[in-house]
Design a protein around this motif. Structure first.
Motif, PDB file in Angstrom:
ATOM      1  N   ALA A   2     -10.593   6.835   9.511  1.00  0.00           N
ATOM      2  CA  ALA A   2      -9.910   5.927   8.279  1.00  0.00           C
ATOM      3  C   ALA A   2      -9.575   6.844   6.767  1.00  0.00           C
ATOM      4  O   ALA A   2      -7.964   6.532   6.135  1.00  0.00           O
ATOM      5  CB  ALA A   2     -10.203   4.804   7.681  1.00  0.00           C
ATOM      6  N   PHE A  35      -5.047   7.463   3.725  1.00  0.00           N
ATOM      7  CA  PHE A  35      -4.620   6.733   3.215  1.00  0.00           C
ATOM      8  C   PHE A  35      -4.425   5.744   1.963  1.00  0.00           C
ATOM      9  O   PHE A  35      -5.723   6.211   1.719  1.00  0.00           O
ATOM     10  CB  PHE A  35      -4.418   5.970   4.736  1.00  0.00           C
ATOM     11  N   ASP A  73      -1.446  -4.926   3.954  1.00  0.00           N
ATOM     12  CA  ASP A  73      -1.394  -4.684   5.778  1.00  0.00           C
ATOM     13  C   ASP A  73      -2.389  -4.339   6.506  1.00  0.00           C
ATOM     14  O   ASP A  73      -3.406  -3.755   7.561  1.00  0.00           O
ATOM     15  CB  ASP A  73      -0.199  -4.415   6.108  1.00  0.00           C
ATOM     16  N   ARG A  74      -2.788  -2.599   6.047  1.00  0.00           N
ATOM     17  CA  ARG A  74      -3.389  -1.017   6.322  1.00  0.00           C
ATOM     18  C   ARG A  74      -4.950  -1.653   5.905  1.00  0.00           C
ATOM     19  O   ARG A  74      -5.506  -1.430   7.062  1.00  0.00           O
ATOM     20  CB  ARG A  74      -2.742   0.151   5.474  1.00  0.00           C
ATOM     21  N   THR A  75      -5.415  -2.295   4.925  1.00  0.00           N
ATOM     22  CA  THR A  75      -7.315  -3.133   4.750  1.00  0.00           C
ATOM     23  C   THR A  75      -7.160  -3.785   5.972  1.00  0.00           C
ATOM     24  O   THR A  75      -8.081  -4.237   6.445  1.00  0.00           O
ATOM     25  CB  THR A  75      -6.742  -4.113   3.190  1.00  0.00           C
ATOM     26  N   GLU A 100       0.613  -1.185  -0.273  1.00  0.00           N
ATOM     27  CA  GLU A 100       0.206   0.025  -0.072  1.00  0.00           C
ATOM     28  C   GLU A 100       0.815   1.505   0.137  1.00  0.00           C
ATOM     29  O   GLU A 100       0.244   2.374  -0.909  1.00  0.00           O
ATOM     30  CB  GLU A 100      -1.026  -0.207   1.477  1.00  0.00           C
ATOM     31  N   ASP A 101       1.678   0.763   0.392  1.00  0.00           N
ATOM     32  CA  ASP A 101       2.903   2.537   0.601  1.00  0.00           C
ATOM     33  C   ASP A 101       4.122   2.270  -0.427  1.00  0.00           C
ATOM     34  O   ASP A 101       5.066   3.347   0.203  1.00  0.00           O
ATOM     35  CB  ASP A 101       3.336   2.655   2.403  1.00  0.00           C
ATOM     36  N   TYR A 133      -5.324   2.539   0.075  1.00  0.00           N
ATOM     37  CA  TYR A 133      -5.338   0.977   0.600  1.00  0.00           C
ATOM     38  C   TYR A 133      -5.646   0.191  -0.863  1.00  0.00           C
ATOM     39  O   TYR A 133      -6.318   0.210  -1.524  1.00  0.00           O
ATOM     40  CB  TYR A 133      -7.138   0.996   1.249  1.00  0.00           C
ATOM     41  N   LEU A 167      -7.651  -2.325   8.562  1.00  0.00           N
ATOM     42  CA  LEU A 167      -9.272  -1.490   9.122  1.00  0.00           C
ATOM     43  C   LEU A 167     -10.149  -2.462   9.342  1.00  0.00           C
ATOM     44  O   LEU A 167     -11.399  -2.534   9.723  1.00  0.00           O
ATOM     45  CB  LEU A 167      -9.431  -0.766   8.209  1.00  0.00           C
TER      46      LEU A 167
END
Length: 782
Positions: free
Chosen positions: A451, A454, A531-533, A353-354, A456, A536
């Motif tokens: 959220a 960012f 990972d972020r998704t 994601e990043d 996703y 969340l």
């Protein structure tokens, strides 16, 4: 593929951008640019009836002289191209697809230019930039003619600095003119208004674009289900009535409700993301800037054959117009549906994601380039205070419960080819997720202020090649793996030999060098990570990401098969697994003595494990020999066996459970028809072994009640030999797969039969315990 008409001239756009750069970056907004472009490319009113295919060609279109300049040649090309668009005419600097031309029309245009003008144009050139002026310039360049091309504007390092010449590395795959246009489009983000942070509250008034599309329609319903928001839906149409009708038709086509409750909580706005202020009146635009508290950008032109110039108005300038709406008036977050295609570079090491996005000069497809440019431009808008959430789906598969899918999506086309031809190209990972999961997570991010802001990846759990092959086998679709070139050649040959109108676009994709490079990057790409998704989803208690497995795929296949795009296994195919069953016994008149012999020689089979687990049904073929019915054996024309058909619901106060139900349609040599109904029951008795083999039957003529009844039994000495040792499996499977298929069948069937046999005993035990509880102490002692 979905055709999105755009109305823009790249040359006019570049001039407008250049003017802003010369003014030192003073105040040219996206709205200004779209207004200038729209005015520069507005078609003139026709002076006579529009030309149509078959009409006499205008003088400028007949025998055009390539020695003339680009403007004259462009006029001749525009005259021919105008016959293939709804308006009947096309300005030389207007985009062919923007004016309503389709992919099929593009093929017709190439043929017409060759036949009428002697101008040979490659189809890929039309998709790359379909303006007649661009086609004329490329044609003259290919003949060596010297032409003057206006310089491409480049974003300066400082407001008044001179634009440096654009240079590209030797391994660049993008067209230099597209790179120049991308740089100019990115500069537009620097002219967006500055804005303050929005209030961190769940949205109550949302503008949603793309609600008539596959993902957008599901997101609309999820927004209504999981929030209290009122949703303004921007729909491309002439007026509100037409927009409302189009939205309702789209929702119904995907199996979604179009009820009074839905209509009560939405406002339909006829508009267009390609136009200044979204095609809305100034008053309505001003009202929305102050009343909305969230903007959701889903609409996009999705066509993997068209180039950047043809897609940029919808996918890049449209996104920037929505950013302008979000940044004007009341501060609002912008939630942008991007795409995992921003990583679609051959050899990219990771897609987190990043992680860094792909190198723009190594993206070959216009769609990938526009999604990259839109996301990068919106990243620059964050420097102005705009809160932007980038949501990146990968492949969006069919709904896991309804099977609804996007019939014009490239992924659906490929999946239908997999199932139709029983072959799959080798790939590393399939970054795809079902539409219901993608929609639900996207809406959760929109409604959760923590959220916002960012990036996703909404790609689910990546599938490997082994996963897909195994899942398709579970659905009865045993596929052969080929390398990409072999698969492409084989699929293309089959599609050309047996044209399928709904898959005509897939044929063009497989013939397009640009689209093939896009497919190559997709097939060789790494697994996307999210990972972020995942965090969340866990924090909000949503269903976790799951692999797009066999059940979801087969649901989609069922929908594809219903539309004629794929073919599921059926009884006429070679079965997946089969064995024989022989029974002997006697029948007689109903309520009479079963004194006439009756025997059945059957073959039981399943077309797929999915059929077994989902339908709990076995297919039957074979013969029934019963002299009381006919002197010759009767043929089983159609037969079904249902396993535990009542799902354990007890009969006769729970003392008898139905294990199997047989339903056979019989025919004799003279065409007479009969039916046979059979049942295997479990009873609370000790003869369990016989219960699994004994079948109570009734037989009658078609349309009449039963005339014969009795019982037939599988002989004990043939049961194991036929139904366990004698199991046969599709010979196309490997030895390991054959063993796995047998074990899976025996384990599943044994478990179901065990449950059925246990039921009556458990019921009898429960009745006994209840009886003892009701006895008095004295009665119990007795």
């Amino acid at each position: 593929m979905r055709e999105v008409n755009e109305n823009v001239s790249a040359a006019a756009d570049q001039r407008a951008t250049a003017e802003a750069i010369e003014r030192g970056g003073v105040g040219l907004t996206v709205t200004d640019l779209l207004a200038r472009v729209k005015g520069a490319t507005e078609p003139t009113e026709p002076t006579g009836p529009p030309e149509r295919p078959g009409a006499d060609a205008p003088p400028t279109a007949a025998g055009a002289d390539l020695s003339r300049g680009p403007d004259e040649l462009a006029t001749a090309i525009a005259a021919v191209a105008g016959r293939f668009v709804p308006a009947g005419q096309l300005a030389p600097d207007a985009d062919f697809f923007d004016a309503g031309g389709t992919s099929v029309n593009a093929v017709e245009l190439v043929s017409a230019l060759e036949g009428e003008l002697g101008v040979s144009v490659d189809l890929d050139e039309v998709f790359a930039d379909a303006r007649p002026i661009a086609l004329a310039r490329r044609r003259l360049e290919s003949t060596g003619a010297a032409i003057a091309v206006p310089p491409q504007p480049v974003e300066p390092a400082t407001p008044m600095a001179a634009a440096p010449p654009l240079t590209t590395p030797p391994d660049s795959t993008a067209r230099p003119e597209d790179l120049s246009q991308i740089l100019a489009d990115l500069a537009l983000a620097d002219r967006l208004p500055f804005t303050a942070p929005p209030e961190p509250l769940p949205p109550r008034r949302i503008l949603l674009t793309g609600a008539t599309g596959f993902l957008g329609s599901h997101m609309l319903l999820d927004l209504l289900r999981h929030s209290d928001a009122h949703v303004h839906c921007l729909v491309r149409a002439a007026d509100e009535e037409a927009a409302t009708a189009r939205l309702g038709e789209a929702l119904r086509s995907y199996g979604l409700p179009w009820s009074s409750e839905v209509r009560r909580r939405i406002t339909v706005l006829p508009g267009d993301i390609r136009h200044p202020h979204l095609g809305l009146s100034d008053d309505l635009w001003h009202t929305l800037t102050h009343e909305l508290d969230s903007v959701v950008s889903v609409a996009a032109a999705v066509d993997f054959l068209r180039g950047y110039q043809s897609l940029r108005t919808s996918n890049v300038l449209g996104a920037l117009t929505l950013a302008e709406l979000a940044a004007t008036g009341r501060p609002k977050p912008l939630h942008h549906i991007s795409s995992i295609a921003v990583f679609n570079e051959v050899g990219i090491p990771s897609m987190g994601e990043d992680d860094p996005l792909a190198h723009i000069d190594r993206l070959v497809a216009g769609y990938d380039q526009t999604k990259w440019a839109a996301e990068v431009a919106l990243r620059r808008a964050r420097d102005h205070g705009l809160v932007v959430t980038a949501l990146r789906p990968g492949g969006i598969g069919g709904h896991t419960r309804t099977g609804a899918y996007n019939p014009q999506d490239l992924s659906s086309g490929l999946i239908s080819a997999f199932g139709r031809f029983r072959t799959v190209p080798a790939f590393r990972y399939l970054n795809a997720a079902p539409v219901d999961w993608v929609s639900r997570v996207a809406v959760a991010a929109i409604c959760e202020p923590d959220a916002w802001g960012f990036d996703y990846n909404l790609t689910g759990v990546p599938n490997t090649l082994d996963d897909v092959v195994r899942d398709m086998a579970f659905g009865g679709m045993h596929v052969r793996v080929q390398d990409w070139d072999e698969w492409r050649s084989d699929a293309l040959a089959r599609l050309e030999a047996e044209p399928i109108p709904e898959l005509a676009f897939l044929t063009r994709v497989l013939q397009s060098p640009t689209a093939l490079k896009l497919c190559e990057a997709t097939l060789k790409g790494p697994a996307a990570t999210a990972d972020r998704t995942g965090a969340l989803v866990e924090a909000l208690g949503l269903p976790p990401a799951a692999r797009y497995d066999a059940r979801a795929q087969v649901k989609t296949f069922e929908a594809l098969a219903h539309d004629g795009l794929a073919r599921l296994p059926h009884k006429d195919d070679q079965p997946y697994l089969w064995f024989t069953e022989t029974t002997r016994g006697g029948v007689g008149p109903v309520a009479g003595s079963p004194d006439t012999p009756c025997a059945m020689a059957l073959t039981l089979s399943i077309a797929s494990m999915h059929q077994l687990v989902t339908d709990r049904r076995v297919d039957v073929r074979g013969e029934v020999t019963c002299p009381a019915l006919h002197a010759e054996p009767l043929t089983v024309e159609r037969g079904d066996i249902w396993i535990r058909p009542e799902e354990g619901i007890p009969q006769r106060h729970g003392l008898r459970h139905q294990l199997l139900r047989y339903r056979l349609q019989l025919t004799d040599a003279d065409g007479g028809r009969w039916w046979l109904e059979g049942h295997k029951y479990a009873r609370a008795r000790r003869d369990v072994w016989r219960q699994t083999r004994a079948l109570t039957v009734e037989i009658g003529r078609e349309g009449e009640p039963a005339s014969l009844a009795g019982e037939v039994v599988v002989p004990a000495d043939s049961y194991v030999r036929d139904q366990i040792d004698g199991i046969k499996v599709d010979p196309r499977l490997t030895s390991q797969e054959k063993r796995a298929a047998k074990l899976t069948w025996l384990a599943w069937f044994g478990l179901e039969m065990g449950r059925g046999l246990l039921g009556p005993f458990a019921r009898a035990a429960a009745d006994l315990l209840d009886l003892r509880r009701t006895q008095t102490p004295t009665e119990h002692r007795r």
